[in-house]
Design a protein around this motif. Sequence first.
Motif, PDB file in Angstrom:
ATOM      1  N   ALA A  80       0.928  -1.204  -0.052  1.00  0.00           N
ATOM      2  CA  ALA A  80       0.231  -0.069  -0.110  1.00  0.00           C
ATOM      3  C   ALA A  80       1.013   1.169   0.059  1.00  0.00           C
ATOM      4  O   ALA A  80       1.744   1.440   0.901  1.00  0.00           O
ATOM      5  CB  ALA A  80      -0.808  -0.033   1.155  1.00  0.00           C
ATOM      6  N   SER A 103      -5.187  -0.595   0.680  1.00  0.00           N
ATOM      7  CA  SER A 103      -4.905  -1.940   0.433  1.00  0.00           C
ATOM      8  C   SER A 103      -3.675  -2.270  -0.301  1.00  0.00           C
ATOM      9  O   SER A 103      -3.278  -1.288  -1.030  1.00  0.00           O
ATOM     10  CB  SER A 103      -6.166  -2.767  -0.217  1.00  0.00           C
ATOM     11  OG  SER A 103      -6.290  -2.657  -1.556  1.00  0.00           O
ATOM     12  N   THR A 161      -7.109  -6.380  -5.861  1.00  0.00           N
ATOM     13  CA  THR A 161      -7.356  -5.893  -4.576  1.00  0.00           C
ATOM     14  C   THR A 161      -8.433  -4.609  -4.571  1.00  0.00           C
ATOM     15  O   THR A 161      -8.439  -4.066  -5.578  1.00  0.00           O
ATOM     16  CB  THR A 161      -6.228  -5.607  -3.798  1.00  0.00           C
ATOM     17  OG1 THR A 161      -5.468  -4.808  -4.573  1.00  0.00           O
ATOM     18  CG2 THR A 161      -5.335  -6.874  -3.508  1.00  0.00           C
ATOM     19  N   ARG A 162      -8.835  -4.075  -3.359  1.00  0.00           N
ATOM     20  CA  ARG A 162      -9.714  -2.868  -3.365  1.00  0.00           C
ATOM     21  C   ARG A 162      -9.006  -1.667  -4.013  1.00  0.00           C
ATOM     22  O   ARG A 162      -9.667  -0.838  -4.503  1.00  0.00           O
ATOM     23  CB  ARG A 162      -9.759  -2.550  -1.725  1.00  0.00           C
ATOM     24  CG  ARG A 162     -10.607  -1.308  -1.508  1.00  0.00           C
ATOM     25  CD  ARG A 162     -11.112  -1.027  -0.174  1.00  0.00           C
ATOM     26  NE  ARG A 162     -10.028  -1.492   0.806  1.00  0.00           N
ATOM     27  CZ  ARG A 162      -8.883  -0.259   1.155  1.00  0.00           C
ATOM     28  NH1 ARG A 162      -9.331   0.800   0.811  1.00  0.00           N
ATOM     29  NH2 ARG A 162      -8.297  -0.700   1.934  1.00  0.00           N
TER      30      ARG A 162
END
Length: 296
Positions: free
Chosen positions: A246, A252, A280-281
């Motif tokens: 991140a 994330s 991922t987000r």
Amino acid sequence: MTRLKTFRIMFVVLMQALCLLTPGGVRAEGPLVSTGVGFEFASGSYGLGTKTDSIYVPFTLAVYPSERLGFLLEIPYVYQSSSAVNTGILLGPGGGQMTGMRKEAAAMPGAGGTMSGTGSGSGGGTSSGSTVSKKSRQGVGDLTLKGGYVLVPEGEFVPRVRPYLFVKFPTADREQMLGTGEFDEGFAVEFSKQYGNWYSFAEGGYTFQGTSAVLPLKDYFSFNAGTGYQLGERFLPMMLIKAAGAPIEGASDLLELRLKLKMLVGAKSGIDGYIAKGITRSSPDYGVGLAIYHDF
């Protein structure tokens, strides 16, 4: 002495030393200069509940003083449909998306040259944690300079090993959220090997981000890897994975899968295209890209 000044001095000294240590007039069959232009589109909500579309159009200029030493300059133009994503924070060392598209060009001799593996990996942005504005914004992005040296040439059983350093200059408009407004520096090491028609590469790096009063930036590791099978003399389909820690507090880790196709057009030109899916987000929901490059 600040970390940035120390890194700049190390970068300049190392590159000058490599130039002096490289025998004059020694060249591989690769190009002296390579240029490219790309177009990348990414879309996602990045965990903020607001869809943001971004476009990245980079121009790259690579110069090879010797068969082992190479430098690459990337100048991008960026657009994003809202401020929900900061386009200046990209997946992979050094920022920049074009370089990620050209990372594996060494798999096809005659296109991309030895510097094509310099990229910093790339792909999409991450949530900025700032207030979301619907207003679109566009302009020149952050300029990135990279310098690398092939420490170990590829052998029968030994992969090519090429470390490189990079500096990202904050040329993007921070007020328009097109960049972080900070210098980034870092390093990475690339490994690549061709086994018959199979080509594989892996790269690991670390990025030191500047300190921002607006964004809670973090230093982060990154990793990119892929493999492909060359079809004839002109086509190389590949599967890639791109990951990074991140880059901002609260975001994330980044993870993206890509299906890529490289195609030679003549002896000195090539086209790269890909489709991407974020996992991922903080990764884009999906992305597509196309790049054209030419060697001189």
